[in-house]
Design a protein around this motif. Structure first.
Motif, PDB file in Angstrom:
ATOM      1  N   THR B   2      24.394 -10.346  15.674  1.00  0.00           N
ATOM      2  CA  THR B   2      24.059  -9.118  16.415  1.00  0.00           C
ATOM      3  C   THR B   2      25.055  -8.020  16.085  1.00  0.00           C
ATOM      4  O   THR B   2      24.707  -6.848  16.005  1.00  0.00           O
ATOM      5  N   ILE B   5      23.965  -6.466  12.880  1.00  0.00           N
ATOM      6  CA  ILE B   5      22.802  -5.596  13.067  1.00  0.00           C
ATOM      7  C   ILE B   5      23.227  -4.299  13.735  1.00  0.00           C
ATOM      8  O   ILE B   5      22.810  -3.209  13.349  1.00  0.00           O
ATOM      9  N   PHE B   6      24.117  -4.436  14.711  1.00  0.00           N
ATOM     10  CA  PHE B   6      24.582  -3.258  15.420  1.00  0.00           C
ATOM     11  C   PHE B   6      25.291  -2.299  14.457  1.00  0.00           C
ATOM     12  O   PHE B   6      25.096  -1.094  14.482  1.00  0.00           O
ATOM     13  N   ARG B   7      26.085  -2.895  13.555  1.00  0.00           N
ATOM     14  CA  ARG B   7      26.812  -2.065  12.598  1.00  0.00           C
ATOM     15  C   ARG B   7      25.843  -1.321  11.686  1.00  0.00           C
ATOM     16  O   ARG B   7      25.986  -0.123  11.430  1.00  0.00           O
ATOM     17  N   ILE B   8      24.842  -2.056  11.200  1.00  0.00           N
ATOM     18  CA  ILE B   8      23.849  -1.426  10.308  1.00  0.00           C
ATOM     19  C   ILE B   8      23.146  -0.290  11.040  1.00  0.00           C
ATOM     20  O   ILE B   8      22.977   0.806  10.519  1.00  0.00           O
ATOM     21  N   TYR B   9      22.807  -0.561  12.319  1.00  0.00           N
ATOM     22  CA  TYR B   9      22.124   0.470  13.097  1.00  0.00           C
ATOM     23  C   TYR B   9      23.003   1.712  13.227  1.00  0.00           C
ATOM     24  O   TYR B   9      22.564   2.835  13.056  1.00  0.00           O
ATOM     25  N   ARG B  10      24.284   1.455  13.500  1.00  0.00           N
ATOM     26  CA  ARG B  10      25.178   2.592  13.695  1.00  0.00           C
ATOM     27  C   ARG B  10      25.324   3.412  12.420  1.00  0.00           C
ATOM     28  O   ARG B  10      25.241   4.635  12.426  1.00  0.00           O
ATOM     29  N   ALA B  12      23.245   3.511   9.866  1.00  0.00           N
ATOM     30  CA  ALA B  12      21.976   4.145   9.517  1.00  0.00           C
ATOM     31  C   ALA B  12      21.732   5.377  10.371  1.00  0.00           C
ATOM     32  O   ALA B  12      21.360   6.435   9.867  1.00  0.00           O
ATOM     33  N   SER B  13      21.971   5.230  11.692  1.00  0.00           N
ATOM     34  CA  SER B  13      21.644   6.362  12.559  1.00  0.00           C
ATOM     35  C   SER B  13      22.589   7.529  12.306  1.00  0.00           C
ATOM     36  O   SER B  13      22.172   8.687  12.266  1.00  0.00           O
ATOM     37  N   TRP B 106      21.977   4.053  -0.328  1.00  0.00           N
ATOM     38  CA  TRP B 106      21.564   4.390   1.035  1.00  0.00           C
ATOM     39  C   TRP B 106      21.775   5.855   1.343  1.00  0.00           C
ATOM     40  O   TRP B 106      21.061   6.448   2.138  1.00  0.00           O
ATOM     41  N   SER B 110      18.627   7.903   2.559  1.00  0.00           N
ATOM     42  CA  SER B 110      18.603   8.549   3.873  1.00  0.00           C
ATOM     43  C   SER B 110      18.347  10.044   3.732  1.00  0.00           C
ATOM     44  O   SER B 110      17.705  10.640   4.594  1.00  0.00           O
TER      45      SER B 110
END
Lengths: 266, 266, 334
Positions: B2, B5-10, B12-13, B106, B110
């Motif tokens: 998790t 995933i949280f890191r990737i989300y951060r 990416a966003s 990326w 993006s």
């Protein structure tokens, strides 16, 4: 008179001589350009053949006459790559970097310098292919091609070059006010693609737009009709008139822009 | 897990937010780029007047919905990574990018996604104008078709982006490799269904084109959106398969490119 | 009688004014819209009633703080900016019209903008300029050789501009600008960003050119060295108005009775104890920067060294901006 002509020829010689050799250093471009011309031509012929499948036609034109339209389009595209695109994209840079001042201080018409300073050889394949295709399509034409119609056709071609140039130059001139205007030339380019096909193939509303608002009809369709000997003298007259009007607009608009530039810049 | 995933989300966003802010700055240019994607509408004007459409069993309504959808699909699958990669390479921005813990891939991906988000209002605006002036082009896709088309557009974008990314790697070998983009556009233009619906293609050309990824990049999502009969599962399977293969190739190409880059000591 | 006088003055400027209308705009879309609907303009006077005459063969320095109107005035002299009012005449022409004969007579060099094409060798750009100015190839070759010799340029001319150093590039720019042998040179910061060596080369060249062809030179610079070594006369402009027009000695007589002294102290001291020596410009307990009249310099330094624990001491000419600033502050307006 002789001196003036000599002056301009000599200037043009040096304009185009410089830079030509350095452009040729990018050898990859040579291959890309040749392949692109072949590819685009094949693709265009493929699309044309689709329009003519099952005995159908494009706006009442024979396949061969549509080829004439395509040949003129290819030729004009080559000219765009050789002159319009490389030169007029520089106007934007001159305004951005403030180097327009140097050009305004040269004892030569600034519009002439800005329009013809660079000759980029990459449009040559298109120009040659365009001319070859034009000769081919005319030689296969069903109707007899008279010397008169070839002469008039060449005049129409000159007129279409003038119109095309003026459209580009007017758009580039607006960069005096809006520096980011260069992207607008992409819009112009995308609209000019409509000239690949005979104007009568479009719905009537678009036909009116392409004749009077954005004179795409005079870029490819009218010269083709004149070459084949199917045009009325009214359109010949109109084409020359449009050429003169657009050229004058481009000249006066540039002068107006310069007046703005010299009274507002610091 | 998790945490990852949280890191990737951060990442990416924050990347997307930053790129979106940048793209908002470029909104004038983006609007002009959006307008320059007019080709499907020009082709619509031509095909709607052609008899060929009827002879292959398409109604004029179907063809209209197809090209309007193609216009939208093309807007959201625009890719220019080769040009910006070449620019960054020449200007030496690539080295600092390589030092960061985020693969440059990326960064470019993006920026494309952010640009597409910026485009949404412009595309809405242009479509409204079209519906206003050409009332019989008006249609609203079914919700199911719309969602499926959205997914197909995203996958098509990914495949196209990967193709261009792989060729962008050539910039490690030749500074001016972005010229090749011109060649990449040719099959896209003629084989994807941008200039003519695939039904009009002759059988031979159609079966060749179906072996390439191009019909899935434009024709497939457009058909899904317009509600035409199409093999949905086959289309998605083809997009995923192409995407997977290209992804593998792109990783290989990137590694080779970076190896070359470090060897050159740039 | 008056015509004689006019022919002497190669440049004459009379009551020259330039004002701009600038629209006031705040950032943001709402502000853009409201500005579009209700435009608020205010007038900026960039140049106010400036008058001067320059004789043939003079080298005149044009100085003043940033935004004083130097560049605007220069541009009006070459016809790139049209005056709001007033008269300008340069070698008998009205610059505004920018006619051929006028353009053949003048040149403009801007230190921060270049006319040479980045990807090409300078030689290519020279030949283009030669053609545009109507020189034959032979003439062009001779002039390029001559100027290149004066500027110490040789094989740099066949290398792409982007591969040249800043100094070499500036010299090539000068060559391009002087190929048509203009008699009036407008130079806007011609030594900007150059190292000391390159600066002195450029100065030497300009002096030489001025002597050889009797050319008139009007130059702006932020480097006092350019002004002191080249110009016998300066024009000082501030906030658009001409404040001083005269020989350099008189101006330096007004300004450089002061020298800038920077003292670093071992221990903090009172500000007031330094007031007696000159004008304090900066005071930070241990660091003192002050202007001391030149006549009193030796005495003052001796006294300071005797009465304070000095760690480091430096004496130099104050930068030109400070000199000018000081001139306006001290109220000595000519």
């Amino acid at each position: 008179m002789y001196r003036t002509i000599h002056y301009y020829l000599n200037t043009l010689y040096w304009f185009w001589y410089t830079g030509f050799s350095s452009e040729l250093e990018y050898r990859l471009n040579v291959y890309v350009e040749i392949f692109a011309v072949i590819g685009n031509l094949t693709g265009s012929l493929f699309v044309l053949s689709m329009f003519y499948s099952n005995g159908s036609t494009l706006g009442g034109w024979t396949f061969n006459n549509s080829l004439t339209v395509l040949s003129i389009y290819t030729f004009l595209e080559g000219l765009t790559t050789c002159f319009l695109h490389p030169n007029l994209s520089r106007i934007v840079r001159h305004v951005q970097h403030g180097t327009l001042d140097y050009i305004l201080l040269k004892p030569i018409q600034s519009q002439l310098w800005l329009s013809l300073r660079i000759f980029s050889p990459w449009g040559i394949p298109s120009i040659l292919v365009g001319i070859a295709l034009l000769i081919y399509s005319l030689s296969r034409s069903a109707s007899l091609i008279s010397y008169m119609s070839i002469f008039l056709g060449i005049i129409m071609l000159l007129s279409s070059i003038v119109i095309l140039y003026s459209l580009w130059f007017i758009l580039a001139t607006t960069s005096i006010w809006f520096v980011k205007v260069w992207n607008a030339t992409e819009v112009l380019r995308s609209l000019l693609v409509a000239g690949r096909y005979p104007i009568s193939a479009y719905p009537s509303m678009l036909r009116a737009v392409f004749t009077f608002l954005l004179p795409i009809a005079f870029l490819t369709s009218v010269p083709s009709e004149v070459f084949i000997g199917q045009s009325s003298s009214f359109y010949v007259f109109l084409s020359i008139l449009f050429g003169c009007i657009f050229l004058l607009i481009s000249i006066f608009f540039w002068r107006y822009a310069l007046r703005f530039y010299t009274s507002a810049s610091s | 897990m998790t945490k990852k995933i949280f890191r990737i989300y951060r990442v990416a966003s924050s990347l997307l937010t930053a790129q979106y802010a940048l793209m908002i700055e470029y909104r004038a240019e983006i609007a002009l780029w959006a307008i320059s994607g007019l080709l499907p509408l020009i082709m619509l004007a031509l095909w709607s007047k052609s008899d060929v459409i009827g002879s292959v069993g398409l109604t004029s309504q179907e063809i209209t919905h197809y090209f309007v959808s193609a216009f939208i699909v093309r807007q959201f699958t625009a890719v220019w990574v080769m040009v910006s990669f070449e620019e960054d390479n020449i200007e030496g921005k690539l080295s600092p990018f390589l030092l960061q813990p985020l693969p440059p891939f990326w960064r470019y991906a993006s920026s494309h996604v952010a640009e597409q988000l910026t485009r949404i209002p412009f595309v809405f605006f242009m479509i409204s104008i079209l519906f206003l002036f050409v009332p019989n082009s008006f249609f609203i896709p079914k919700l199911k078709d719309f969602i499926l088309a959205g997914i197909a557009i995203f996958l098509a974008f990914c495949v196209r982006f990967l193709i261009h990314w792989i060729f962008a790697m050539l910039c490690f070998w030749n500074e001016r490799a972005a010229a090749i983009e011109r060649l990449l556009l040719i099959p896209y233009l003629f084989l994807s269904g941008l200039v003519a619906p695939l039904e009009v293609f002759s059988d031979g050309v159609r079966s060749i084109s179906m072996l390439t990824p191009y019909p899935y990049l434009l024709s497939f999502p457009s058909k899904v959106m317009s509600g035409a009969e199409v093999n949905i599962i086959g289309g998605f399977a083809a997009l995923l398969a192409w995407g997977f293969c290209l992804f593998v190739v792109s990783i290989f190409a990137w590694r080779q490119g970076v190896k070359r880059y470090s060897a050159m000591g740039a | 009688m008056s015509t004689e006088k006019v022919s002497m003055n190669i440049i004459s400027v009379d009551e020259l004014c330039k004002s701009y209308r600038v629209s006031v705009k705040k950032p943001g879309i709402a502000a853009t819209l409201s500005n579009f609907l209700n435009r608020q303009l205010h007038v900026v006077e960039a140049v106010k009633r400036v008058s001067f005459n320059i004789d043939q063969g003079e080298i005149v320095g044009f100085i003043g703080p940033n935004g004083a109107g130097k560049t605007t005035t220069l541009k009006m002299l070459c016809g790139l900016v049209h005056p709001t009012s007033g008269e300008v005449s340069v070698s008998g022409h009205r610059p505004k019209e920018r006619n051929r004969d006028f353009l053949q007579e003048i040149t403009l060099v801007m230190g921060q903008k270049q006319q040479l094409i980045w990807d090409l060798p300078p030689l290519d750009s020279f030949f283009v300029n030669a053609a545009v100015y109507g020189l034959t190839k032979c003439e062009a070759k001779n002039r390029i050789d001559e100027l290149a010799a004066m500027l110490d340029l040789d094989k740099e001319l066949t290398r792409p501009v982007r591969k040249l150093s800043l100094g070499q590039r500036m010299k090539a720019e000068l060559l391009a600008a002087l190929l048509h042998r203009p008699s009036v040179l407008f130079l806007d910061e011609p030594t900007l960003g150059l190292d000391v060596n390159a600066q002195s080369r450029v100065r030497k060249f300009l002096r030489q050119y001025n002597k050889r062809y009797g050319a008139t030179i009007l130059l702006t610079s932020h480097y006092m060295g350019d002004i002191t070594s080249l110009c016998s006369r300066v024009l000082l402009i501030n906030e658009g108005s001409l404040f001083y027009d005269g020989p350099l000695e008189e101006l330096t007589g007004k300004l450089s009775p002061y020298r800038s002294v920077r003292i670093e102290l071992k221990e903090p001291h009172q500000k007031s104890s330094f007031m007696q020596y000159g004008i304090l410009e900066e005071f930070d307990e241990r660091l003192v920067r002050m202007l001391i009249p030149r006549d009193e310099l030796t005495a003052a330094i001796t006294s300071i060294l005797n009465s304070f624990p000095v760690k480091d001491l430096e004496i130099c000419d104050p930068p030109i901006e400070e000199l000018i600033g000081n001139l306006f502050q001290s109220g000595i307006v000519p």
